[in-house]
Write a protein that holds these residues in place. Structure first.
Motif, PDB file in Angstrom:
ATOM      1  N   TYR A   1      40.235 -54.017  80.272  1.00 31.60           N
ATOM      2  CA  TYR A   1      40.212 -55.058  81.294  1.00 31.60           C
ATOM      3  C   TYR A   1      39.839 -54.445  82.632  1.00 31.60           C
TER       4      TYR A   1
ATOM      5  N   ARG B   1      43.269 -59.651  92.480  1.00 32.59           N
ATOM      6  CA  ARG B   1      42.892 -60.758  91.592  1.00 32.59           C
ATOM      7  C   ARG B   1      43.490 -60.554  90.198  1.00 32.59           C
ATOM      8  N   GLY B   2      43.239 -61.543  89.322  1.00 32.04           N
ATOM      9  CA  GLY B   2      43.680 -61.408  87.938  1.00 32.04           C
ATOM     10  C   GLY B   2      42.793 -60.452  87.167  1.00 32.04           C
ATOM     11  N   LEU B   3      43.227 -60.133  85.960  1.00 31.25           N
ATOM     12  CA  LEU B   3      42.457 -59.230  85.116  1.00 31.25           C
ATOM     13  C   LEU B   3      41.376 -60.005  84.377  1.00 31.25           C
TER      14      LEU B   3
ATOM     15  N   GLN C   1      40.127 -55.234  86.964  1.00 27.81           N
ATOM     16  CA  GLN C   1      40.808 -56.026  87.979  1.00 27.81           C
ATOM     17  C   GLN C   1      40.253 -55.667  89.356  1.00 27.81           C
TER      18      GLN C   1
ATOM     19  N   HIS D   1      38.879 -59.747  81.013  1.00 22.06           N
ATOM     20  CA  HIS D   1      38.651 -59.056  79.744  1.00 22.06           C
ATOM     21  C   HIS D   1      37.222 -58.538  79.679  1.00 22.06           C
TER      22      HIS D   1
ATOM     23  N   PHE E   1      41.958 -51.172  83.032  1.00 19.99           N
ATOM     24  CA  PHE E   1      43.162 -51.039  82.213  1.00 19.99           C
ATOM     25  C   PHE E   1      42.805 -51.089  80.735  1.00 19.99           C
TER      26      PHE E   1
END
Lengths: 111, 113
Positions: A35, A41-43, A37, A45, A88
């Motif tokens: 992932y 912000r959000g992750l 980021q 995919h 990540f």
């Protein structure tokens, strides 16, 4: 569930160079996911590689998986300033499908 | 594509307040997750749910509860907010299978003062 551990914690490169990030985990997995980021912000995919796969490509991304070493790597080729983000890995194991994330690799690509 | 919506991007609450963080997904998925993210600690799983009215504790459930009355909505509740709950909160749902991974909301940055 188990946690992936990314290495290095931080990576700084010049635009156009390749960036390699590594991930290690401890037990058998169903798949491993990467992932990205952007700050605050959000992750998002990026890619999923199954336990029976060794390599997978998506655009400038190349992911490898070595289940014997319990490790994975994410290679970003010809990096751009816009690739600056945290990355990540998340191994998925067991029947519940939970993902446990590590602390990530913070990539900085300088123009 | 799956869309996950978190109701607030930024929240400021006072110590002791009851806080509700809402998350809505538009794909009728069964599984939903709440994480919190702190510098140096990465993402930690707070609670997850496999279906309506079902919930499971994650790694750090203390001080939190959840509610899943409808499949599309998963709420995280801070019963009595404390300053150590100042964090970024992220909601996620798995994709439809295959190679889709999780879809995350944009996150709620909560500050407890």
């Amino acid at each position: 569930s188990q946690q992936g551990e990314e290495d290095p914690q931080a990576l700084s490169i010049q635009e156009g160079e390749n960036a390699t990030m590594n991930c290690s985990y401890k037990t058998s997995i169903n798949n491993l996911q990467w992932y990205r980021q952007n700050s605050g912000r959000g992750l998002v995919h990026l890619i999923l590689i199954r336990s029976n796969e060794r390599e997978k490509h998506s655009g400038r991304l190349r992911v490898t998986l070595d289940t014997s070493k319990k490790s994975s790597s994410l290679l970003i080729t010809a990096s751009r300033a816009a690739d600056t983000a945290s990355y990540f890995c998340a191994p998925e194991s067991g029947s519940q499908g939970n993902l446990i994330f590590g602390k990530g690799t913070k990539l900085s690509v300088k123009p | 594509d799956v869309k996950v919506t978190q109701s607030s991007r930024y929240l400021v609450k006072r110590t002791g307040e009851k806080v509700f963080l809402e998350c809505v997904q538009d794909m009728d998925h069964e599984n939903m997750f709440w994480y919190r993210q702190d510098p140096g600690l990465g993402l930690r799983l707070i609670y997850f749910s496999y279906d309506v009215k079902m919930k499971e504790k994650g790694d750090i459930p203390e001080g939190y509860s959840v509610s899943r009355e409808k499949k599309e909505r998963f709420s995280l509740i801070l019963e009595s907010a404390s300053t150590n709950q100042t964090s970024m909160y992220l909601c996620a749902t798995p994709g439809a299978g295959g190679s889709y991974g999780y879809t995350f909301g944009s996150g709620t940055r909560l500050t407890v003062v």
